[in-house]
Design a protein around this motif. Structure first.
Motif, short mmCIF file in Angstrom:
data_model
loop_
_atom_site.label_atom_id
_atom_site.label_comp_id
_atom_site.label_asym_id
_atom_site.label_seq_id
_atom_site.Cartn_x
_atom_site.Cartn_y
_atom_site.Cartn_z
N ILE A 256 42.77 35.18 45.94
CA ILE A 256 43.83 34.22 46.29
C ILE A 256 43.50 33.48 47.58
N TRP A 257 43.11 34.24 48.64
CA TRP A 257 42.85 33.54 49.89
C TRP A 257 41.59 32.69 49.83
N MET A 258 40.61 33.12 49.00
CA MET A 258 39.41 32.29 48.80
C MET A 258 39.76 30.99 48.09
N ALA A 259 40.64 31.10 47.07
CA ALA A 259 41.06 29.91 46.32
C ALA A 259 41.85 28.96 47.23
N GLU A 260 42.74 29.54 48.04
CA GLU A 260 43.52 28.71 48.98
C GLU A 260 42.62 28.00 49.99
N ALA A 261 41.50 28.66 50.35
CA ALA A 261 40.54 28.06 51.29
C ALA A 261 39.54 27.16 50.56
N LYS A 262 39.74 27.01 49.24
CA LYS A 262 38.87 26.16 48.40
C LYS A 262 37.40 26.59 48.44
N LYS A 263 37.19 27.90 48.50
CA LYS A 263 35.83 28.45 48.47
C LYS A 263 35.44 28.71 47.01
N THR A 264 35.19 27.63 46.30
CA THR A 264 35.03 27.68 44.84
C THR A 264 33.86 28.57 44.43
N ASP A 265 32.72 28.42 45.06
CA ASP A 265 31.54 29.20 44.67
C ASP A 265 31.79 30.69 44.86
N GLN A 266 32.46 31.06 45.95
CA GLN A 266 32.75 32.47 46.21
C GLN A 266 33.77 33.03 45.22
N VAL A 267 34.74 32.19 44.84
CA VAL A 267 35.71 32.61 43.83
C VAL A 267 35.00 32.91 42.51
N ILE A 268 34.09 32.03 42.10
CA ILE A 268 33.34 32.24 40.86
C ILE A 268 32.53 33.53 40.94
N GLU A 269 31.89 33.77 42.09
CA GLU A 269 31.05 34.97 42.25
C GLU A 269 31.89 36.24 42.19
N ILE A 270 33.02 36.27 42.85
CA ILE A 270 33.82 37.49 42.89
C ILE A 270 34.52 37.75 41.55
N VAL A 271 34.96 36.68 40.87
CA VAL A 271 35.58 36.85 39.56
C VAL A 271 34.55 37.33 38.54
N SER A 272 33.33 36.81 38.61
CA SER A 272 32.25 37.25 37.72
C SER A 272 31.94 38.73 37.94
N ALA A 273 31.89 39.13 39.22
CA ALA A 273 31.61 40.54 39.54
C ALA A 273 32.74 41.44 39.04
N LEU A 274 33.98 40.99 39.21
CA LEU A 274 35.14 41.78 38.76
C LEU A 274 35.13 41.93 37.24
N SER A 275 34.79 40.85 36.54
CA SER A 275 34.71 40.88 35.08
C SER A 275 33.65 41.88 34.62
N SER A 276 32.48 41.85 35.26
CA SER A 276 31.40 42.78 34.92
C SER A 276 31.80 44.22 35.21
N PHE A 277 32.48 44.43 36.34
CA PHE A 277 32.92 45.76 36.75
C PHE A 277 33.81 46.39 35.67
N PHE A 278 34.80 45.64 35.19
CA PHE A 278 35.73 46.19 34.21
C PHE A 278 35.14 46.24 32.80
N ARG A 279 34.24 45.33 32.49
CA ARG A 279 33.59 45.36 31.18
C ARG A 279 32.80 46.66 31.02
N ILE A 280 32.06 47.02 32.06
CA ILE A 280 31.27 48.25 31.99
C ILE A 280 32.18 49.48 32.12
N SER A 281 33.27 49.36 32.91
CA SER A 281 34.21 50.48 33.04
C SER A 281 34.80 50.86 31.68
N LEU A 282 35.16 49.84 30.91
CA LEU A 282 35.77 50.09 29.59
C LEU A 282 34.72 50.58 28.60
N SER A 283 33.58 49.90 28.55
CA SER A 283 32.43 50.25 27.69
C SER A 283 32.85 50.79 26.32
#
Length: 234
Positions: A41-68
């Motif tokens: 949220i605070w990254m999006a509010e600061a318009k840090k688009t590249d960092q938002v993409i990186e952290i959302v991608s990492a979060l998606s990978s984290f839960f994808r492997i968690s569920l497996s």
């Protein structure tokens, strides 16, 4: 007949412990998820688009492997990738104090491992080691061939380390042979160790070395096994 009943009872107790551990697994992520979403949220509010993409991608990978797909066993490569996603997210939150290194031998990446073994150890290194050291530090995750039949896994940090009293308390927890899972203690090192012994056998488990104000290294040796039925997570 009595022997059959006793064996059945023992198996039932083992399954109960596994069920308890499954319940623990389901509880380990809420605070992590909440804090990560807060960071997004605070990254999006600061318009840090590249960092938002990186952290959302990492979060998606984290839960994808968690569920497996409900599997208990995944490849070491996947387990390490899950740790990498976790550390990517945490480094974005604790960018001033956290660095990390991941060292994995190519030959062990396709071996199988019990899911959710490494990340609690890395989490412990961050919250009890790095965060308590004012100038921060580095977490190093290693996976390498120990010998023909075994793989060596290590999570090392140069954080604050454990005091002799705390280390003795932790060692007593690791030496506890009761197999009883303490639900109130969350998913700390003691419960990880019991889970390892439950699935791999009592000859396996965690070992810990720590020096106050210097750092900690948690070591685990597991059988070098490959399972063709364990496919990469889609």
């Amino acid at each position: 007949r009595i022997r059959e009943l006793l064996d059945s009872k023992i198996k039932e107790q083992e399954n109960l412990k596994k069920a308890e551990l499954r319940a623990l697994q389901a509880q380990i992520n809420p605070h992590f998820l909440y804090n990560t979403l807060d960071t997004i949220i605070w990254m999006a509010e600061a318009k840090k688009t590249d960092q938002v993409i990186e952290i959302v991608s990492a979060l998606s990978s984290f839960f994808r492997i968690s569920l497996s797909k409900g599997r208990d066993w995944i490849t070491i490569g996947e387990e390490v990738e899950r740790v990498r996603s976790y550390l990517t997210i945490q480094k974005m939150r604790y960018r001033d104090i956290l660095d990390y290194q991941i060292e994995v031998d190519d030959g062990v990446a396709s071996n199988t491992i019990l899911k959710l073994i490494l990340q609690p150890l890395v989490e412990n290194a961050l919250y009890h080691g790095i965060k308590n050291k004012r100038q921060g530090g580095t977490i190093t995750v290693r996976a390498k061939q120990k010998n023909e039949d075994e793989v060596l896994l290590e999570v090392e940090d140069n954080g604050i380390g454990f005091s002799p009293e705390k280390l003795a308390q932790l060692q007593a927890e690791l030496d506890d042979d009761s197999g009883e899972i303490r639900l109130e203690s969350g998913f700390g090192i003691g419960n990880v160790n019991k889970r390892i012994r439950l699935y791999y056998g009592k000859q396996y488990g965690l070992s810990i070395k720590s020096e106050y104000y210097t750092g900690t290294c948690v070591t685990l040796v597991i059988p070098a096994k490959r399972d063709d039925t364990v496919k990469a997570v889609d």
